[in-house]
Design a protein around this motif. Structure first.
Motif, PDB file in Angstrom:
ATOM      1  N   ARG A  75       0.860  -1.192   0.000  1.00  0.00           N
ATOM      2  CA  ARG A  75       0.000   0.000   0.000  1.00  0.00           C
ATOM      3  C   ARG A  75       0.892   1.236   0.000  1.00  0.00           C
ATOM      4  N   PRO A 135       0.662   6.128   4.184  1.00  0.00           N
ATOM      5  CA  PRO A 135      -0.580   6.700   4.702  1.00  0.00           C
ATOM      6  C   PRO A 135      -0.620   8.219   4.636  1.00  0.00           C
ATOM      7  N   ARG A 172      -6.370   9.906   0.620  1.00  0.00           N
ATOM      8  CA  ARG A 172      -7.254   9.009  -0.115  1.00  0.00           C
ATOM      9  C   ARG A 172      -8.484   9.778  -0.567  1.00  0.00           C
ATOM     10  N   PRO A 173      -9.154   9.422  -1.664  1.00  0.00           N
ATOM     11  CA  PRO A 173      -8.817   8.286  -2.526  1.00  0.00           C
ATOM     12  C   PRO A 173      -7.622   8.573  -3.436  1.00  0.00           C
ATOM     13  N   ASN A 199      -5.113   0.866  -6.114  1.00  0.00           N
ATOM     14  CA  ASN A 199      -6.535   1.068  -5.862  1.00  0.00           C
ATOM     15  C   ASN A 199      -6.782   2.395  -5.143  1.00  0.00           C
ATOM     16  N   ALA A 200      -8.034   2.809  -5.109  1.00  0.00           N
ATOM     17  CA  ALA A 200      -8.392   4.088  -4.491  1.00  0.00           C
ATOM     18  C   ALA A 200      -7.998   4.143  -3.024  1.00  0.00           C
ATOM     19  N   ASP A 201      -7.992   2.999  -2.333  1.00  0.00           N
ATOM     20  CA  ASP A 201      -7.617   2.968  -0.919  1.00  0.00           C
ATOM     21  C   ASP A 201      -6.111   2.894  -0.708  1.00  0.00           C
ATOM     22  N   GLY A 202      -5.336   2.936  -1.798  1.00  0.00           N
ATOM     23  CA  GLY A 202      -3.880   2.920  -1.708  1.00  0.00           C
ATOM     24  C   GLY A 202      -3.245   1.556  -1.778  1.00  0.00           C
ATOM     25  N   SER A 203      -4.050   0.504  -1.846  1.00  0.00           N
ATOM     26  CA  SER A 203      -3.507  -0.855  -1.893  1.00  0.00           C
ATOM     27  C   SER A 203      -3.149  -1.256  -3.325  1.00  0.00           C
TER      28      SER A 203
END
Length: 288
Positions: free
Chosen positions: A69, A72, A76-77, A108-112
């Motif tokens: 990911r 942090p 996000r997104p 992905n939008a969540d950073g993963s």
């Protein structure tokens, strides 16, 4: 760099090649199973002499999955996110680890992100998303080819390569890898002629490089970084990695003046999270 069609099966079905030059080599196998997907061997380093015959026995392992990911700190997104992983051939401390094996995935939008069907081995990773790029790691002992490197060797490494991509261990039991990120740089340029008059329609391209530990370098994320000047001669290029970046300008009539080496190119220093403003003066190539 033996091509796949140079390997022919012998009577018992094993692949054999008779055109390997006598020197040090690295080899690995890849096999796709209709039932179970990809299998790979670990990279094997070997040396072969003139007229020598050599047998290698390589064990195949199921392709692995690498999960990670983004830092942090990145809001996000996530948009326009991607990562690129380079798995090396040979030991980290070996100067013979000179093969580029790149694998890419979207973020992905969540950073993963997830990379699948990977061969065994460790390597390095870079990434990008809208407004952020992966943070380069300053050179140090773990990034040098020789583990017993002296302080002088480390300084030479820093001078030659500066920031390097982040290391990825060959360990699938760890928690998801976190790719450290930093704000991207921005370039705002004004393109003018020798009299200071704005030039419209000039395309300024930048070529930020990434230097892999295996000795290869290529365009960062293999993305085009360019902008075209408007009627005021202005253009903006975003999502750039920091550091010293080379570039050029294309126009049907104007060009960058040649430097002492006879090259028409720019060198731009970019800082993370900052906007670099510059004025680029072009010469008229049609003027006698």
């Amino acid at each position: 760099k033996i091509q796949p069609d140079a390997w022919l099966p012998i009577k018992d079905g094993r692949p054999s090649c008779a055109s390997i030059p006598p020197c040090k080599h690295g080899i690995y196998l890849a096999h796709r199973s209709a039932e179970d997907g990809m299998y790979f061997s670990a990279p094997e380093m070997f040396e072969i002499g003139v007229g020598e015959q050599k047998e290698l026995h390589l064990q195949l392992f199921p392709g692995r999955t690498f999960e990670g990911r983004l830092d942090p700190a990145v809001p996000r997104p996530i948009t326009l996110g991607a990562v690129k992983l380079n798995l090396q051939v040979g030991e980290r401390s070996s100067p013979n680890a000179t093969m580029l094996r790149e694998y890419s995935a979207e973020v992905n939008a969540d950073g993963s992100f997830v990379l699948t069907d990977l061969p065994p081995g460790d390597g390095q990773i870079i990434g990008i998303c809208d407004g952020w790029v992966s943070a380069g790691v300053k050179g140090g002992r773990e990034y040098l080819w020789r583990p017993d490197a002296s302080a002088e060797d480390i300084e030479m490494q820093l001078a030659a390569y500066g920031n390097v991509p982040q290391s990825v261990p060959d360990d699938t039991t760890r928690e998801p890898f976190v790719l450290r990120m930093k704000p991207a740089a921005t370039l705002q340029a004004t393109i003018v002629d020798k009299d200071g008059k704005p030039i419209e329609g000039a395309t300024l391209s930048l070529w930020p490089n990434v230097q892999w530990r295996t000795g290869y370098s290529n365009l960062f994320m293999q993305r085009t970084c360019e902008g075209k000047s408007d009627e005021h001669g202005r253009l903006t290029i975003t999502n750039l990695p920091s550091g010293s970046v080379y570039g050029g300008v294309q126009h049907e009539r104007y060009a960058i003046a040649e430097n002492e080496q006879g090259r028409r190119q720019l060198e731009v220093d970019l800082e993370a999270g900052k906007t670099r403003e510059m004025r680029v003066e072009l010469v008229d190539t049609q003027q006698k």
